[in-house]
Design a protein around this motif. Sequence first.
Motif, short mmCIF file in Angstrom:
data_model
loop_
_atom_site.label_atom_id
_atom_site.label_comp_id
_atom_site.label_asym_id
_atom_site.label_seq_id
_atom_site.Cartn_x
_atom_site.Cartn_y
_atom_site.Cartn_z
N TYR A 121 0.04 4.29 -2.13
CA TYR A 121 -0.50 5.41 -3.19
C TYR A 121 -0.74 6.21 -2.28
CZ TYR A 121 2.72 2.86 -7.04
OH TYR A 121 3.21 2.30 -7.54
N THR A 122 -1.49 7.15 -1.99
CA THR A 122 -2.06 8.11 -1.35
C THR A 122 -3.79 8.32 -2.27
OG1 THR A 122 -2.11 10.04 -2.25
CG2 THR A 122 -0.08 9.36 -0.29
N ALA A 140 0.96 -1.24 0.01
CA ALA A 140 0.18 0.06 0.28
C ALA A 140 0.88 1.17 0.18
CB ALA A 140 -0.70 -0.16 1.28
N ARG A 195 -5.57 1.37 5.58
CA ARG A 195 -5.10 2.57 6.19
C ARG A 195 -3.63 2.65 7.03
NH1 ARG A 195 -9.86 6.33 6.03
NH2 ARG A 195 -11.70 5.43 5.21
N SER A 196 -3.25 4.37 7.19
CA SER A 196 -1.91 4.21 7.28
C SER A 196 -2.67 4.45 8.99
CB SER A 196 -1.26 5.71 6.97
OG SER A 196 -2.08 6.87 7.27
N GLN A 210 -4.73 7.52 6.95
CA GLN A 210 -5.16 7.93 5.49
C GLN A 210 -4.80 6.72 4.62
OE1 GLN A 210 -1.52 10.17 4.60
NE2 GLN A 210 -2.92 12.21 5.54
N ARG A 211 -6.06 6.66 3.94
CA ARG A 211 -6.40 5.77 3.09
C ARG A 211 -5.35 5.18 1.97
NH1 ARG A 211 -10.65 8.26 2.49
NH2 ARG A 211 -12.87 7.27 2.86
N ARG A 212 -4.42 4.19 1.66
CA ARG A 212 -3.06 3.68 0.99
C ARG A 212 -3.05 2.85 0.42
NH1 ARG A 212 0.74 7.60 1.72
NH2 ARG A 212 0.65 8.44 3.83
N TYR A 213 -3.93 2.70 -1.24
CA TYR A 213 -3.69 1.70 -2.44
C TYR A 213 -2.37 0.61 -2.77
CZ TYR A 213 -7.99 4.23 -1.86
OH TYR A 213 -9.63 4.33 -1.99
N SER A 214 -2.47 -0.32 -3.08
CA SER A 214 -1.57 -0.83 -3.86
C SER A 214 -2.11 -1.02 -5.00
CB SER A 214 -1.55 -2.65 -3.45
OG SER A 214 -2.89 -2.99 -3.45
#
Length: 105
Positions: free
Chosen positions: A14-15, A12, A43-44, A48-52
Motif C-alpha cells: 500500500y502507498t 508492503a 521503500r520501493s 516511495q513508502r510502501r506499507y504492509s
Amino acid sequence: MVELPIDDADAALYTVGQVAAMLHVQVAFLRRLDELGAVVPIRSAGGQRRYSRREINRVAALMKLISEGLTLEGARRVLELQARVEELEADLDQARHHGRGLSAT
C-alpha cells in the motif's frame, strides 16, 4: 492453494496515499511517524513508502492511543511494551511446553 502477497501481513503493498485515505489521516502524519521511527514502511526502488497490513494496523493502534490522550512517544512506547509482553508470553509458553516434554521422560 496459491500463496499471494495479499495473504501476507508483511507484504508492503500500500502507498502512503492509500493508507492515508484508509485511515482518514494526512500523508504528513504518516511521514512524521516514519521520521520518528514509530512506523517505518519499506521503500520501493523509486523511494516511495510502501506499507504492509501489519504497519497499517500499527498506525491505527497509535492513532487510538493518541486519541485516548497519549503523546505519540507514549503511544509508541506502549506498543513496544505490548510487543515485548507478547514475546515473553510466547517464550514462557514454549518453556512450559518444553518442561512438560522433559518431565514425561
